[in-house]
Scaffold this motif. Structure first.
Motif, PDB file in Angstrom:
ATOM      1  N   GLU A 149       0.917  -1.334   0.074  1.00 40.79           N
ATOM      2  CA  GLU A 149       0.021   0.000   0.025  1.00 40.79           C
ATOM      3  C   GLU A 149       0.727   1.346  -0.118  1.00 40.79           C
ATOM      4  OE1 GLU A 149      -4.093  -1.181   2.530  1.00 40.79           O
ATOM      5  OE2 GLU A 149      -2.388  -0.983   3.640  1.00 40.79           O
ATOM      6  N   TYR A 168       2.524   1.528  -3.332  1.00 40.62           N
ATOM      7  CA  TYR A 168       1.547   2.177  -4.498  1.00 40.62           C
ATOM      8  C   TYR A 168       1.132   3.662  -4.202  1.00 40.62           C
ATOM      9  CZ  TYR A 168      -3.086   2.689  -6.652  1.00 40.62           C
ATOM     10  OH  TYR A 168      -4.240   3.002  -7.524  1.00 40.62           O
ATOM     11  N   ALA A 169       1.144   4.118  -3.191  1.00 40.06           N
ATOM     12  CA  ALA A 169       0.941   5.480  -2.737  1.00 40.06           C
ATOM     13  C   ALA A 169       2.053   6.456  -3.411  1.00 40.06           C
ATOM     14  CB  ALA A 169       0.554   5.780  -1.336  1.00 40.06           C
ATOM     15  N   THR A 205       3.392   6.920  -8.164  1.00 42.64           N
ATOM     16  CA  THR A 205       3.259   7.937  -9.194  1.00 42.64           C
ATOM     17  C   THR A 205       4.152   9.226  -8.849  1.00 42.64           C
ATOM     18  OG1 THR A 205       1.185   9.108  -7.832  1.00 42.64           O
ATOM     19  CG2 THR A 205       0.733   7.335  -9.375  1.00 42.64           C
ATOM     20  N   GLU A 253      -1.409  12.929  -7.263  1.00 41.24           N
ATOM     21  CA  GLU A 253      -2.061  11.555  -6.927  1.00 41.24           C
ATOM     22  C   GLU A 253      -1.608  11.005  -6.137  1.00 41.24           C
ATOM     23  OE1 GLU A 253      -4.432   8.046  -7.623  1.00 41.24           O
ATOM     24  OE2 GLU A 253      -4.671  10.188  -8.094  1.00 41.24           O
ATOM     25  N   SER A 254      -0.314  10.846  -5.937  1.00 41.37           N
ATOM     26  CA  SER A 254       0.386  10.355  -4.727  1.00 41.37           C
ATOM     27  C   SER A 254      -0.027  11.060  -3.290  1.00 41.37           C
ATOM     28  CB  SER A 254       1.879  10.574  -4.809  1.00 41.37           C
ATOM     29  OG  SER A 254       2.772   9.974  -3.868  1.00 41.37           O
ATOM     30  N   ARG A 259      -3.025  12.270  -2.705  1.00 37.66           N
ATOM     31  CA  ARG A 259      -4.566  11.698  -2.648  1.00 37.66           C
ATOM     32  C   ARG A 259      -4.419  10.454  -2.124  1.00 37.66           C
ATOM     33  NH1 ARG A 259      -5.234  15.018  -7.432  1.00 37.66           N
ATOM     34  NH2 ARG A 259      -4.823  13.257  -8.957  1.00 37.66           N
ATOM     35  N   ARG A 260      -3.287   9.421  -2.652  1.00 32.43           N
ATOM     36  CA  ARG A 260      -3.240   7.994  -2.228  1.00 32.43           C
ATOM     37  C   ARG A 260      -2.887   8.033  -0.667  1.00 32.43           C
ATOM     38  NH1 ARG A 260      -0.680   4.872  -7.563  1.00 32.43           N
ATOM     39  NH2 ARG A 260      -2.341   5.358  -8.959  1.00 32.43           N
ATOM     40  N   ALA A 320      -5.618   8.976   1.590  1.00 32.86           N
ATOM     41  CA  ALA A 320      -6.497   7.750   1.741  1.00 32.86           C
ATOM     42  C   ALA A 320      -5.979   6.813   2.660  1.00 32.86           C
ATOM     43  CB  ALA A 320      -6.882   7.224   0.288  1.00 32.86           C
TER      44      ALA A 320
END
Length: 310
Positions: free
Chosen positions: A239, A242-243, A246, A296-297, A299-300, A303
């Motif tokens: 996780e 993944y964050a 980007t 985007e990173s 925002r991830r 989250a």
């Protein structure tokens, strides 16, 4: 953590750019969120683009806000040994626990030059712990095993930001375990599996996107070491990776390194947990196509913080 900037700080004629109110709020938020220490005034902390007066006020505000609850290490990297010592002594007088210290950047250093630099700072500032800022791209130095073997004899060198997992076991052996190597959060799972007794801490810039995920990750790894059940830790490592994925333009760390300050700060601004503000010149210019990956990173990361806050 970054050095929060007021609106307009991207302009060359800006003055007193540090948002001290946000600085104190973020320090308190990090400590209340469970972090074990704070590193500041590195690359994304804009150590190279602050005036000395701004740097001093920022250090004083952080140290006052932390109030001894966790150690605060401040960056005192400069272009020469004498200026580094002046800044490190000032940080010590303010109450900093240590310095996150990189090499002078003008010329690439030999191993002998790098080792002597850390010896000189340690001799001049005997009460300051040193975290070696082992950023190969920034400091034009590979931080080879021969370097670690020699700086391990300096008592003040206690830890390092560390990115070379391929040499981890070799460097631990060379330093006789005297220096605590800190991988980035995304590499911590691999380091802890490789050397679980030694690797029990990591550095992270994701905490200022919201600290819940990374403090949970720390605790999950600690539990996995006790039970030998690494399944949850592996999921969380995925996780976190993944964050971050980007954030790197074209999947390239080299491309990222050209714009890392503004990309990191834009990631944090997008996450919304803190106001990192604009980037100070001359590092405030970036291709627009790279910014969306940073946003985007963020925002991830936000989250993940929300998920693990629950």
């Amino acid at each position: 953590m970054p050095t929060p900037a007021k609106p307009g700080s991207e302009k060359w004629d800006s003055e007193n750019t540090v948002d001290l109110e946000e600085t104190a709020r973020v320090v308190n938020g990090l400590i209340e969120g469970g972090v074990d220490g704070i590193l500041a005034l590195g690359t994304l902390g804009e150590c190279a683009t602050l005036t000395w007066e701004e740097k001093y006020e920022f250090m004083a505000t952080m140290i006052e806000a932390a109030a001894g609850r966790v150690p605060v290490f401040v960056g005192t990297t400069a272009l020469n040994t004498r200026e580094t010592i002046r800044e490190t002594r000032a940080a010590a007088e303010l109450g900093a626990a240590g310095t996150m210290l990189g090499l002078p950047m003008w010329c690439a250093s030999s191993v002998d030059t790098a080792v002597q630099f850390y010896k000189d700072v340690a001799e001049a500032c005997p009460d300051m712990a040193i975290c070696v800022y082992a950023n190969v791209e920034a400091f034009k130095f590979d931080f080879p095993t021969a370097f670690w073997a020699q700086v391990a004899s300096i008592p003040q060198v206690v830890t390092s930001k560390y990115n070379n997992l391929g040499n981890l076991l070799q460097d631990i052996a060379a330093t006789r375990g005297q220096i605590k190597f800190l991988p980035i959060d995304a590499a911590y799972y691999g380091a802890a599996r490789m050397e679980p007794d030694f690797c029990d801490a990591f550095w992270t810039n994701s905490a200022v996107c919201g600290p819940a995920a990374v403090t949970k990750f720390r605790d999950v790894i600690a539990e996995a070491k006790k039970t030998n059940d690494w399944s949850e830790a592996k999921v969380m490592a995925g996780e976190i990776g993944y964050a971050l994925s980007t954030l790197f333009p074209n999947g390239s760390f080299k491309d990222f390194s050209m714009y890392n300050i503004i990309l990191e700060k834009e990631r944090m601004n997008a996450a919304g947990w803190m106001v990192a503000g604009p980037t100070r010149p001359p590092y405030h210019i970036v291709p627009q196509s790279y910014l969306e990956g940073a946003h985007e990173s963020g925002r991830r990361a936000a989250a993940l913080h929300k998920k693990y806050s629950a």
